[in-house]
Every structure is written in C-alpha cells, then in structure tokens.
Enzyme design. Structure first.
Site, PDB file in Angstrom:
ATOM      1  N   TRP A  23       0.831  -1.214   0.000  1.00 50.08           N
ATOM      2  CA  TRP A  23       0.000   0.000   0.000  1.00 50.08           C
ATOM      3  C   TRP A  23       0.862   1.260   0.000  1.00 50.08           C
ATOM      4  O   TRP A  23       1.836   1.351   0.754  1.00 50.08           O
ATOM      5  CB  TRP A  23      -0.882  -0.001   1.250  1.00 50.08           C
ATOM      6  N   MET A  24       0.464   2.256  -0.806  1.00 44.71           N
ATOM      7  CA  MET A  24       1.090   3.587  -0.743  1.00 44.71           C
ATOM      8  C   MET A  24      -0.013   4.631  -0.840  1.00 44.71           C
ATOM      9  O   MET A  24      -0.920   4.500  -1.652  1.00 44.71           O
ATOM     10  CB  MET A  24       2.069   3.768  -1.907  1.00 44.71           C
ATOM     11  N   ASN A  25       0.066   5.694  -0.002  1.00 44.29           N
ATOM     12  CA  ASN A  25      -0.813   6.847  -0.242  1.00 44.29           C
ATOM     13  C   ASN A  25      -0.010   8.139  -0.311  1.00 44.29           C
ATOM     14  O   ASN A  25       0.866   8.220  -1.173  1.00 44.29           O
ATOM     15  CB  ASN A  25      -2.053   6.861   0.653  1.00 44.29           C
ATOM     16  N   ASP A  26      -0.283   9.131   0.507  1.00 46.14           N
ATOM     17  CA  ASP A  26       0.260  10.485   0.285  1.00 46.14           C
ATOM     18  C   ASP A  26       1.780  10.541   0.051  1.00 46.14           C
ATOM     19  O   ASP A  26       2.530   9.895   0.780  1.00 46.14           O
ATOM     20  CB  ASP A  26       0.023  11.387   1.503  1.00 46.14           C
TER      21      ASP A  26
ATOM     22  N   GLN B  32       3.504   7.670   2.420  1.00 45.70           N
ATOM     23  CA  GLN B  32       2.729   6.869   3.353  1.00 45.70           C
ATOM     24  C   GLN B  32       2.719   5.444   2.815  1.00 45.70           C
ATOM     25  O   GLN B  32       2.281   5.207   1.678  1.00 45.70           O
ATOM     26  CB  GLN B  32       1.305   7.425   3.444  1.00 45.70           C
TER      27      GLN B  32
ATOM     28  N   TRP C 167      -4.441  -0.205   3.635  1.00 49.30           N
ATOM     29  CA  TRP C 167      -3.974   0.804   4.587  1.00 49.30           C
ATOM     30  C   TRP C 167      -3.727   0.156   5.943  1.00 49.30           C
ATOM     31  O   TRP C 167      -4.555  -0.624   6.424  1.00 49.30           O
ATOM     32  CB  TRP C 167      -5.008   1.922   4.702  1.00 49.30           C
TER      33      TRP C 167
ATOM     34  N   SER D 211       1.133  11.862   7.569  1.00 44.99           N
ATOM     35  CA  SER D 211       1.819  12.745   6.622  1.00 44.99           C
ATOM     36  C   SER D 211       2.538  13.911   7.267  1.00 44.99           C
ATOM     37  O   SER D 211       2.239  14.325   8.387  1.00 44.99           O
ATOM     38  CB  SER D 211       0.817  13.272   5.599  1.00 44.99           C
TER      39      SER D 211
ATOM     40  N   ARG E 265      -3.542  17.605  11.723  1.00 45.38           N
ATOM     41  CA  ARG E 265      -2.503  16.841  11.029  1.00 45.38           C
ATOM     42  C   ARG E 265      -1.873  17.530   9.818  1.00 45.38           C
ATOM     43  O   ARG E 265      -2.336  18.549   9.353  1.00 45.38           O
ATOM     44  CB  ARG E 265      -3.049  15.470  10.606  1.00 45.38           C
ATOM     45  N   ASP E 266      -0.783  16.900   9.368  1.00 47.03           N
ATOM     46  CA  ASP E 266      -0.094  17.222   8.112  1.00 47.03           C
ATOM     47  C   ASP E 266       0.645  18.561   8.122  1.00 47.03           C
ATOM     48  O   ASP E 266       0.335  19.475   7.354  1.00 47.03           O
ATOM     49  CB  ASP E 266      -1.083  17.193   6.928  1.00 47.03           C
TER      50      ASP E 266
HETATM   51  C1  LIG Z   1       0.543  -4.772  10.278  1.00 50.71           C
HETATM   52  O1  LIG Z   1       1.741  -5.474  10.481  1.00 50.71           O
HETATM   53  C2  LIG Z   1       1.601  -6.720  11.120  1.00 50.71           C
HETATM   54  C3  LIG Z   1       2.970  -7.343  11.216  1.00 50.71           C
HETATM   55  O2  LIG Z   1       3.856  -6.475  11.855  1.00 50.71           O
HETATM   56  C4  LIG Z   1       0.669  -7.618  10.354  1.00 50.71           C
HETATM   57  O3  LIG Z   1       0.433  -8.783  11.103  1.00 50.71           O
HETATM   58  C5  LIG Z   1      -0.646  -6.926  10.093  1.00 50.71           C
HETATM   59  O4  LIG Z   1      -1.444  -7.706   9.263  1.00 50.71           O
HETATM   60  C6  LIG Z   1      -0.386  -5.599   9.414  1.00 50.71           C
HETATM   61  N1  LIG Z   1      -1.636  -4.896   9.194  1.00 50.71           N
HETATM   62  C7  LIG Z   1      -2.011  -4.490   7.984  1.00 50.71           C
HETATM   63  C8  LIG Z   1      -3.338  -3.806   7.908  1.00 50.71           C
HETATM   64  O5  LIG Z   1      -1.332  -4.640   7.003  1.00 50.71           O
END
Ligand SMILES: *[C@@H]1O[C@H](CO)[C@@H](O)[C@H](O)[C@H]1NC(C)=O
Ligand SMILES: *[C@@H]1O[C@H](CO)[C@@H](O)[C@H](O)[C@H]1NC(C)=O
Ligand SMILES: *[C@@H]1O[C@H](CO)[C@@H](O)[C@H](O)[C@H]1NC(C)=O
Ligand SMILES: *[C@@H]1O[C@H](CO)[C@@H](O)[C@H](O)[C@H]1NC(C)=O
Ligand SMILES: *[C@@H]1O[C@H](CO)[C@@H](O)[C@H](O)[C@H]1NC(C)=O
Ligand SMILES: *[C@@H]1O[C@H](CO)[C@@H](O)[C@H](O)[C@H]1NC(C)=O
Ligand SMILES: *[C@@H]1O[C@H](CO)[C@@H](O)[C@H](O)[C@H]1NC(C)=O
Ligand SMILES: *[C@@H]1O[C@H](CO)[C@@H](O)[C@H](O)[C@H]1NC(C)=O
Ligand SMILES: *[C@@H]1O[C@H](CO)[C@@H](O)[C@H](O)[C@H]1NC(C)=O
Ligand SMILES: *[C@@H]1O[C@H](CO)[C@@H](O)[C@H](O)[C@H]1NC(C)=O
Length: 566
Positions: free
Chosen positions: A52-55, A71, A79, A116, A179-180
């Site tokens: 995932w990438m955002n701002d 992000q 996210w 951000s 924020r930001d």
């Molecule tokens: C966040 O990271 C943990 C591992 O550090 C992982 O288990 C979890 O699924 C991740 N959450 C998302 C939404 O990617």
C-alpha cells in the site's frame, strides 16, 4: 521449480543445451510475462514493488539527490501499519527504493501511524521531518525526526526526536483533526512558520505556528486562513509563485511581485487559492475566488489526485508537485495485485500569465524515456477516428493540438456557471455535438468495446466561448465493479487559438493536461481487453464540424528503473 526439475532430469550434453535455450527464452519473456500477470502496474509512474502507498511526504532535493517519502504499509496492500517509505533519484524518473525511515512504534506519539508531513531544510543545510503521529489513544500529535548521518548522501536513517511530540491539539481542536504539517518558511523576522491542517467550529483551517529554532513551535492567535464553507483541511501547502515566468521559489524566498498559493485537501480533491501574503503581519489575502465560493474555484487536478505536496527544486529553480493517485478497483483486487496506489508523474507548477491560476506540466526529464515517435501535421478530421499506429499505445506520451474555424456555429449554452463535471457526464463521448466531442481515445480495444475518451467541446456562452475538457471512463473497462467516473473542467482559453492536450498513458493511469497545463485530469482505468499490446490509440471527432489536427507527436515510452538499492 521448473529449473530444478530440468536440472534433475538432465542426463547429457543435449539436455543441457535444451535447458539453456529454455532458460534464455524464459529470461527474455519474463518482463512480458509480468505485464500479462500485472497488466495494471505502471512503467513510468512511481510505485513501490508491492504493498500500500498513499500520500507523498517530504519531497526534497538535497545535495544532488531527490528524495521522495510516502505513506506506506510495509506489510500489505491495504492501509495499515503506516510508515514513511523512502526512495531516492537523480532525475525524478529512475528510483532506488530504500528502507522505510519512520515506523509506528512509539505509544506516546506514533504507535497508530506515522502520518503525513513535510521536510524543511533548516538554514540551507539541515533537513528535518515534521510529521503527524497517532498515539496510543489515536490522538494526532506533531513530531520531529532528524537524519542520523548528514554525510550519508541518501540520508538512509532518521531518528525521532527525544522531545516528541512537540505539539498536541489545543482545547479547541478535536484530537482526530490535527494533522499534516507543511514545509516551513522563514519570515523577515527570522522566525520559521508552518501550517497544520485542522477544523475549528466546523470550518476547514490552516493553523499557523512559528518558531525560532524549528523545534519549539508556538501557535499564532489567528490561523493563516480558514473557510466556513468546507470541513476539515488535510495536507495544507503554502508557497510563493513568481508573477510571470516558470521559475519556482523556495518557501522562504521573498521575491518581487510574488504571489502565494494556499492549497487544501478536502472532498477528495485538491483546491487552491492565490493571494498576497504580508510577511510582517502573517496576513494572507485571497485574490479572486476563495474556497467553495463559486464553482469556478481551481483544483490542481479534476480527476483522481489527492494529498499532494510540492517542493522547491534548487537544481532547476522550479517548484515540483507530487500527488497520490489512488485505485478505482476494490480491496480484493488490491489483495490480488499485491499493491495499491500510485504517485502522479511529478509536475512543474507556476503561475499562468493571466496571474489567475496555476499551470502544471510534467517535468522535462520525462523526455529521456521517449523512444519511437510518430507525428502528424495539419490533418483534417471530419468525423470518426484516426488510428495512431507504430507506438506502444499502453505506454505512451501524446501531445496533440487542434484548430477550429467557423466558431460562430458553436452550440449555445445559456449559463457560464454550469457544473463542468455534470456536463461531461450528460454529454459523454458518445453524444455528438457541433464542436466536439473531439480528442484522444486511449487504451481502446480493437472494436471499441473498451475505450477511455479524453476530449473537448466548445460552446458559446452568454459572454464568451467555453472550452470544456472531459475524461470519460464510462467505457474504460468491461469489468463491472471498477470506478467509471467521468471528470470535467472548463479551460480558461480562447478557442480561436489552438486547443492542446497532452496525455500520459501508462497501463492503468491516464494523466491529461489540457490547454498547455491550465487544467489537469487524472484517471485510473482497468481495461480487460485493451491491455499491453492489445491497446490502441486514436484521435477522434464525434462532432458535426470538421476540426483540424495542427500537430500530433506521440512517443512510445521506455520503462523507468525502480529498483531496490543494492
Ligand atoms: C501490520 O503489520 C503486522 C505485522 O507487523 C501484520 O500482522 C498486520 O497484518 C499488518 N496490518 C495491515 C493492515 O497490514
Ligand atoms: C491515553 O488516555 C489515557 C486515559 O485518558 C491517559 O491516561 C494517557 O496518558 C493517554 N495516552 C497518551 C499517549 O496520551
Ligand atoms: C556516515 O555516512 C558516511 C557516508 O556514507 C559513512 O562513510 C560514515 O561511516 C557514516 N557514519 C556513521 C556514523 O555511520
Ligand atoms: C539556524 O540558524 C539560527 C540562527 O542563525 C539558529 O538559531 C538555529 O539554531 C539554526 N538551526 C539549526 C537547526 O541549525
Ligand atoms: C518556546 O518558545 C516560546 C515562545 O517563543 C517560549 O516562551 C518558550 O520558553 C520556549 N520553550 C522552550 C522550551 O524553549
Ligand atoms: C527585486 O527587484 C530589484 C530591482 O529590480 C532587484 O535588484 C532584485 O534582485 C529583485 N529581487 C528578487 C528576489 O528578484
Ligand atoms: C517526426 O517524427 C520523426 C521520427 O519518426 C522525427 O525524426 C521528426 O523529428 C519528427 N518531426 C517533428 C516535427 O517532430
Ligand atoms: C452517454 O450518454 C448518453 C446520453 O445521456 C446515454 O444514453 C449513454 O448511456 C451514455 N453512455 C455511457 C457509456 O454511459
Ligand atoms: C461517437 O458517437 C457514436 C454515436 O453515438 C458512438 O457510437 C461512438 O461510440 C462515439 N465515439 C466515441 C469515440 O465515443
Ligand atoms: C469486441 O471484441 C471482443 C473481444 O475481442 C468480443 O468479445 C466482442 O464480441 C466484440 N464486440 C463486437 C461488437 O464486435
């Protein structure tokens, strides 16, 4: 697995030969195979290898290197676990991917996300990150981080300040609406200033803070600006623009005749106003339309483009802007693809000659990627389509300009305040007019089952001609579940002059610049048929009046190198 079996089974010289031939072919076809498996990955728009990438965050040019932070979820395509991803480049085209610099691990100030923020180069030599963290209670607070080693040309490691958080929301601010932080600018009094996005009493607000050292920040009594017509402002950006010319300015530079731009993100769009800024009193006065005062307010982009951030590029004395271009497909598609989110192509931004609005244009470095070219000059187009062959239509840079005559025949429109996006939806590319629709049909399948139409229409309003630009995704994909919005904007230009369109086509993104960059429109599309070599490109005219293609230049584009740093 295939190779292992092959090696196990090889019994003699001839088998080895066959294996080698197969291996060589395998390598040659690998990138084509990737394209088949991942038809929506882009070739020259920035994206990490996966996830995932955002701002965009804290873009900067420092000691000969461009930095882009963003992000990023290092652990998945949705996210979450929001960190600051980091990549560096020498040309804004080819990128080395580095390790994230900030990860959410501090209960007191960022365990629920390193959100951000921006970079300021203090005293010309010391970059610092100001970013928003969400603490254990999901309160938004502001934090600082420093590079650990200024001799490292890539600034690979950053350390969070021991005094974090340096700001917590005041009593009049909801903890989830703070924020930001922006890049700082220095006033004539030698103090740094930043703005932070917020909402106070239901009004979108750019809170103003000042500091002598960049670390100890004090809130000003008055915000830099607010609007009673919008909600929460995200990602405020504030910077000077010259009055005439394309030159950019550092946030702290006080030029002659300098105007200022304030940008705020809300309603999924990027709105900006232009005004005067008095350095002594910190008063910002909007010239022209303020936020949401009429439907003629300006947006950076009338399509899919959000949470942008600009920076001053000292090497080329220009201001460059990045924006997040999110997906129009579903979460389950993101999981299947293994990634989500793109950055726009970096754009130079400057004040138009009219002084009323901004102009944006892809940075010149893009020309490095151009390969095979086709061009057309002075060709009449009565009606129908003209195919542009011999270039890679799924990965191209196209510039075209049209000229019109007999404009007195233009369709009448009774109001100059009609909503352009609505007009584009009512009069999509299939609805014939007098002048238009005419423009480009991109990512089209062989029989036009799929097509994305980027086009113009010209109307005669009560007082002036109106040039409408549309990006019509209603037929972009035979897939049901993807977004098929139609975008629109009026261009501030006189149709007696040429009407130009530049479109960057990159597999699943169609980024268009109308009227030499007075309006931008970015779309995400997910064709099922018109992918890779199956995609076609056309110029079309579905209006009754003949138009003329003054010039068309189209290039196949090479793939940018976006690779992990060894
Ligand atoms: C966040 O990271 C943990 C591992 O550090 C992982 O288990 C979890 O699924 C991740 N959450 C998302 C939404 O990617
Ligand atoms: C979170 O809220 C609890 C209860 O109000 C408070 O004691 C604690 O200090 C808060 N934590 C942070 C990091 O602000
Ligand atoms: C800082 O970076 C320079 C250049 O990469 C390197 O030579 C030096 O060892 C680094 N210093 C530390 C303390 O890591
Ligand atoms: C920048 O310079 C000012 C005065 O010139 C000084 O007070 C401040 O500490 C410096 N900041 C940094 C980060 O070096
Ligand atoms: C921070 O700045 C304010 C206003 O200039 C000042 O009153 C305060 O003492 C400073 N705090 C620190 C810790 O330096
Ligand atoms: C402003 O104008 C003056 C006089 O024309 C000139 O000397 C100066 O360099 C200008 N400053 C900037 C920042 O352009
Ligand atoms: C047209 O394209 C050819 C290559 O196909 C190129 O050599 C030529 O310079 C182009 N002409 C113009 C006017 O851009
Ligand atoms: C285009 O607009 C016409 C007229 O409003 C409508 O009938 C048609 O369904 C639209 N086409 C698409 C693909 O939405
Ligand atoms: C042009 O209009 C016709 C008739 O409505 C339609 O069938 C065709 O798809 C349109 N062309 C484009 C490029 O939308
Ligand atoms: C268009 O092409 C697709 C795939 O090539 C085919 O499935 C479809 O039937 C064609 N439609 C028409 C109207 O010819």
């Amino acid at each position: 697995m295939w190779l292992g079996r092959c090696l196990r089974e090889m019994v003699g010289f001839w088998v080895v030969c066959v294996c080698l031939v197969l291996i060589v072919n395998g390598v040659k076809d690998a990138s084509e195979e990737d394209d088949q498996l991942q038809p929506y990955r882009t070739a020259f728009h920035f994206q990490p290898l996966k996830n995932w990438m955002n701002d965009p965050n804290g873009p900067m040019y420092f000691n000969g290197v461009y930095h882009l932070f963003y992000q990023y979820n290092p652990y998945g395509p949705l996210w979450g676990n929001i960190s600051w991803g980091h990549s560096i480049s020498y040309d804004l085209i080819n990128w080395f991917l580095l390790q994230p610099v900030l990860e959410p691990n501090q209960p007191n100030y960022d365990i629920n996300g390193c959100l951000s923020g921006s970079i300021t180069i203090l005293n010309g030599s010391k970059p610092i990150i100001l970013y928003t963290g969400q603490d254990l209670n999901k309160s938004q607070v502001q934090n600082i981080a420093f590079p650990t080693n200024l001799s490292d040309p890539f600034l690979r490691n950053w350390i969070k300040w021991s005094g974090n958080p340096f700001l917590t929301p005041g009593n009049d601010i909801k903890p989830t609406q703070f924020r930001d932080p922006s890049t700082a600018w220095m006033g004539v009094d030698g103090k740094w200033r930043i703005v932070i996005g917020s909402e106070i009493d239901g009004h979108g607000t750019a809170l103003l803070y000042s500091s002598t050292d960049g670390i100890n920040w004090t809130r000003s009594e008055k915000p830099l600006h607010f609007s009673s017509k919008t909600g929460m402002w995200e990602c405020p950006d504030f910077y000077p623009v010259g009055n005439g010319g394309k030159r950019g300015f550092d946030t702290s530079e006080q030029g002659n005749n300098t105007m200022y731009v304030l940008k705020a993100s809300y309603n999924n769009r990027e709105y900006y106003v232009i005004g005067n800024y008095d350095e002594k009193t910190d008063r910002f006065g909007v010239v022209g339309n303020d936020f949401m005062v009429s439907n003629t307010e300006f947006q950076y982009d009338y399509g899919r483009f959000y949470a942008s951030k600009s920076f001053y590029d000292n090497a080329k004395q220009r201001r460059v802007i990045w924006g997040w271009v999110n997906e129009g497909d579903s979460e389950s598609d993101a999981v299947k693809k293994g990634w989500s989110g793109l950055q726009s192509f970096p754009r130079s931004v400057w004040l138009s000659d009219t002084g009323k609005q901004l102009v944006q244009w892809p940075v010149d470095e893009i020309e490095k990627l151009r390969t095979k070219q086709v061009n057309i000059t002075n060709r009449e187009l009565k009606g129908g389509t003209l195919e542009i062959t011999r270039i890679t239509a799924s990965q191209a840079d196209v510039e075209v300009s049209f000229s019109l005559s007999n404009l007195n025949k233009a369709e009448l429109i009774d109001s100059e305040t009609v909503d352009p996006q609505l007009l584009c939806a009512q009069k999509n590319a299939s609805v014939s007019g007098i002048f238009g629709p005419f423009g480009l049909l991109v990512l089209a399948s062989n029989n036009f089952t799929e097509q994305t139409a980027v086009f113009f229409r010209v109307f005669k309003g009560p007082n002036k001609f109106l040039v409408l630009m549309c990006s019509d995704q209603s037929r972009s994909s035979i897939a049901e579940e993807v977004d098929k919005s139609i975008y629109g904007a009026f261009l501030d230009l006189d149709p007696h002059h040429k009407i130009s369109l530049r479109t960057l086509i990159d597999h699943s993104i169609v980024e268009s610049f109308g009227g030499e960059g007075v309006a931008c429109m970015t779309a995400r599309v997910y064709p099922k048929l018109a992918t890779n070599k199956e995609a076609k490109l056309y110029v079309f005219n579905n209006g009754t009046e003949t138009i003329s293609i003054s010039t068309l230049n189209a290039w196949s584009m090479n793939k940018a190198q976006i690779v992990p740093m060894a």
